[in-house]
Each structure stands twice: as C-alpha cells, then as structure tokens.
Design an enzyme around this catalytic site. Structure first.
Site, PDB file in Angstrom:
ATOM      1  CB  VAL A 154      41.684  32.223  44.279  1.00 13.68           C
ATOM      2  CG1 VAL A 154      42.472  31.515  43.170  1.00 13.68           C
ATOM      3  CG2 VAL A 154      42.533  32.324  45.547  1.00 13.68           C
ATOM      4  CG  HIS A 166      44.620  48.818  47.007  1.00 10.68           C
ATOM      5  ND1 HIS A 166      43.678  49.803  47.136  1.00 10.68           N
ATOM      6  CD2 HIS A 166      44.262  47.840  47.887  1.00 10.68           C
ATOM      7  CE1 HIS A 166      42.791  49.445  48.060  1.00 10.68           C
ATOM      8  NE2 HIS A 166      43.116  48.263  48.520  1.00 10.68           N
ATOM      9  N   GLY A 167      43.200  49.358  43.702  1.00 16.37           N
ATOM     10  CA  GLY A 167      41.954  48.763  43.224  1.00 16.37           C
ATOM     11  C   GLY A 167      40.964  49.864  42.920  1.00 16.37           C
ATOM     12  CG  ASP A 227      46.084  41.177  54.916  1.00  9.87           C
ATOM     13  OD1 ASP A 227      46.951  40.384  55.317  1.00  9.87           O
ATOM     14  OD2 ASP A 227      45.340  40.942  53.949  1.00  9.87           O
TER      15      ASP A 227
END
Length: 474
Positions: free
Chosen positions: A231, A396-397, A148
C-alpha cells in the site's frame, strides 16, 4: 500353404497395434494350413472375444494369455500433449528467461489450448509462467490462475496537491501505518475487523471447505498479506486532460494498493489444484497445468469459488481505500482497479474461450489498468488497445529479474537504503527479496508493449508499506 494375412486386416476387425497383434500373426503360421483367410480371421476374433476358452489350446494358449494379461493391465489415463506447441506471440522476448518460454511451450501443447501470449514481464512460475496468457476451450486451469486468486491493483486519485502531500508527509505516514496490516496469515481481531457485503455471499456455503474459510476471510478482510503486496502513497501526473476519467492535466496525490484474496484464495487454489491433478492426468512436465472441465461439477465449483475469491480481493482493496480516504479527509477524483490472477469467459476469434491471465493485465480496447514498477520505479495508468495477438492483455508489472532467493543472496541492506534515498522514497517493512534491483526495468517493459496499451498517467511512489519480513501468503 502360406497364409496371406496382414496386420491391417486384423486392426480393421478390432485388434490394436502392438505386441498382441504381432503374436497373433506369428501363431497362425503354425498348424492352420487348412484354414482360409476368413476362417483365420474368425478364429483370431474368437480368441480375442473369449480368450479364457483357449487357455489350454496347443497353439493359441500364448495369444489367449497375452490378451487376458493385457485386459488386466492398469489403463494409462495420461492425457497426451500435442507434438508441437500452438504458435503464440511473445512481447519483449529479449527480456524473458528461457524457463518462462519452456513453460509457455508446454502450456501451448495442451489439448484444450486455443491461443497464448507471453508478456514482457514474464518469468518462470508454477505451471503457467507469470506473465503468461492462455485461452482454453471449455477448461479451467487452477495454476493458470495462480495461488493468489484475484490479485489486483487499485488506484485512488485525490483532490490533494503534490505540495500539500510533501508538507504533511509525517501525517500520511502515520495514517498509512495505522490503517493497514501486512504479513502472511495476519488479520484483524475484535473491534478492528471490517465488514463488507461480500461476506454474505451464498457461495460461502458452496462446499464445507469453502464454508470453513469464512472466519479466516472475515478476519483478513482489508489486510494485505506478504510477498510483493503493498500500500503506497505517491504522486500521479497526467500530462494532458483525461476526459474519460474527468481528470485535468496536473499532479495529484494517489493511493496505490496491490494484494489479493489472502489465505482464503490460497486455500481454494491449493484444494482445486490437487483435485485437478487427480482428475486430469498429464505428463510430468505438464502436471501443474492440470485442468478441470467446465461442464464438470469440480469445474463449476472452482469457477464459482474463483469468482468469489476475486470479489473478496476487491473488497479488501475497497476497505483499505475507504479507511485511508476517511483518515486524510480527501475527495476521490477517480478510482481504477484491475486484477491479474484470474480467468475470464471471453470471445476470441469468434469462439468463447476461457482466458487465463496469470500475472497479466486485461487490456481490451478502452479498458483501464495499472502497471506498477517497483518501490522506486514509476507505475503507469494505462488504457488498453485491444490487441488480438496479445489476447487483449498487457504486463502486470516490471517482472522479477532475480528470484527471491537470489535477491536475498546478492543485495545488501545498505544497497537497498541507498537506492531508496536516491529516489526519495520512504519504506516501511519489506525484505531484500523485494528490493528494486530484483525487478526488471519498467521502462523497457513498457517500451515492449506500446502496441498493447496507451499511457494515461505516470505514478511515482513516495511512501511504501509492505510486510515487515517480506513473507508470502499462507
């Protein structure tokens, strides 16, 4: 007389160590008593240069045949790995599985590797582990960037209070459903398609393969795909004024998005990974780390395509944020964005290198970034400290605690509903593979990287939307 001739003398004159050299040394003991050392060396060099002339020689036939067979044998083009991995820094090591460490160790044995670091959210992936940072010399690794390409976080902070959000949650939920689209392969059609200047970029004509992806990129612009993409509305709290963002202390409504370059990026990644494997032959354990020389045509093609995919991913976030900002009639007080599946040209220890951050956030000094937790755990707006040992990076998380398969096997719908209720989070979509329990404790991850970032604000998810089936990108 016995000849005083050793292998080193022949090696110095062009023979390679191995079976043929041994054969040459054994044969000169038979019938060449009248030859002195230099005459023997001259003879053996002649056999090496013109073996076909000695095929019928009574003594040297075996040597001539071996030299011809050796020349006709297929050449092993496998690139050797270094015997030892170059040292690298690990953050939050007690939370990192052995598989991720093994992958990083292999990456650090590549002949092009300069430096590396493993972030506290690291877990096993393909090639470079997720949470792995790798600096290389003049080489780009497609699987070091990831499938990705340009996957990123984007945050908009609005002039809307926490109380106003809670009083109108139903409206915010409706707008979230109306203006987002999820699912692998899904996109928009006809009048619902968005437009963006990125679609006019010349790089879409770079190759026939990339040109053929333009229509897919157009239809998927502004959508979010599957997997862990989301989202969400949430409340962000600044415990003190932030002068750089010009945000006073307080709580605000915020929109947080996580997604990448959709089918376009996935296809580009697959194509150039296959090409890299054809051009760069590595041992089996390192095959997914195949790299492209930055001076080659393929390397330059991938670099341009990767940057296009990164800009396309950014455009997808921009479309989503503009739609929802307009829908709620709000003013954006601040916007922060960062990507975490990408490669950058950077200077490290005085040398220009290619820094791959596969599931790692850029954290150069003063650089803003977003590190999410899970759908029920807080995320953090951070400012990088520029730590050299981490190659200016951070997590990143939270990172996965369970694989997708393990999560589906071990977590029930009831358990997932209970934790969502406990944290007062409304969830739209998502599979059990994205349950909060499938992720590490974000607080432990943040504790392990205090020397990498400063926390600027804390984000608490409230309404989360993900792909209905938890599907992954095609």
């Amino acid at each position: 007389m016995k000849h005083i001739l050793n292998g080193n003398e022949l090696i110095e004159r062009g023979y390679a160590p191995g079976k043929t050299l041994g054969l040459a040394l054994s044969l000169i003991e038979k019938g060449f008593e009248e030859f002195n050392k230099e005459e023997l060396i001259t003879l053996l060099l002649e056999v090496k240069a013109k073996p076909e002339q000695f095929i019928d020689h009574e003594i040297l036939e075996k040597l001539a045949t071996a030299i011809i067979e050796e020349a006709a044998a297929p050449v092993d083009e496998t690139i050797a790995l270094s015997a030892q991995a170059t040292a690298y820094t690990v953050y939050g090591g007690d939370q990192i599985e052995e598989g991720a460490r093994k992958q990083m160790n292999i990456a650090m044995r590549l002949p092009v590797s300069v430096a590396g670091a493993l972030m506290p959210d690291a877990h096993q992936g393909y090639g470079l582990p997720i949470g792995g940072v790798l600096a290389t010399r003049n080489a780009i690794i497609p699987y070091g960037v990831g499938v990705d390409i340009g996957c990123r976080m984007a945050l908009s902070v609005f002039d809307i209070s926490e109380s106003h959000f809670h009083e109108n949650e139903a409206q915010f939920k409706r707008e979230l459903i109306a203006h987002t689209k999820f699912g692998a392969g899904h996109g928009f059609h006809g009048q619902y398609k968005a437009d963006h200047e990125v679609l006019e970029r010349a790089e879409f004509n770079l190759t026939p393969m990339i040109k053929n992806l333009h229509d897919k990129a157009y239809s998927q612009l502004g959508s979010s795909g599957g997997g862990n993409h989301f989202v969400e509305w949430g409340i962000i709290e600044f415990e003190k004024d932030d002068g750089a963002l010009n945000i006073p202390k307080g709580k605000y409504l915020a929109l947080l998005t996580h997604s990448g370059s959709r089918g376009f990026g996935a296809t580009v990644a697959g194509h150039y990974t296959r090409l890299a494997k054809e051009l760069c032959k590595l041992p089996q354990e390192a095959v997914n780390l195949a790299y492209l020389d930055m001076n080659s045509e393929a390397g330059q093609e991938y670099w341009l395509a990767m940057n296009l995919a990164g800009d396309y991913a950014s455009a997808c976030h921009e479309v989503i944020h503009k739609k929802l900002t307009k829908a709620i009639g709000a003013e954006v007080l601040a916007r922060v964005e960062n990507h975490h599946n990408f490669a950058w040209k950077e200077v490290w220890n005085g040398e220009e290198v290619i820094v791959h951050r596969k599931g790692a956030t850029p954290a150069g000094k003063g650089v803003m970034g977003i590190i999410p937790g899970s759908m029920t755990a807080p995320g953090f707006l951070v400012r990088g400290k520029g730590e050299t040992a981490a190659i200016n990076s951070a997590s990143h998380g939270a990172g996965r605690l369970m694989s997708r398969t393990k999560a589906i096997q071990n977590i029930s719908r009831d358990q997932m509903r209970a934790i969502l209720k406990e944290h007062k989070v409304t969830l739209i979509g998502a599979g059990l593979d994205e349950a909060p329990m499938a992720y590490k404790d974000i607080n432990l991850v943040m504790d392990a990287q205090k020397e990498l970032v400063d926390v600027v604000a804390r984000f608490s998810p409230k309404i989360v939307r993900m792909a209905d089936d938890g599907s992954r990108e095609d």
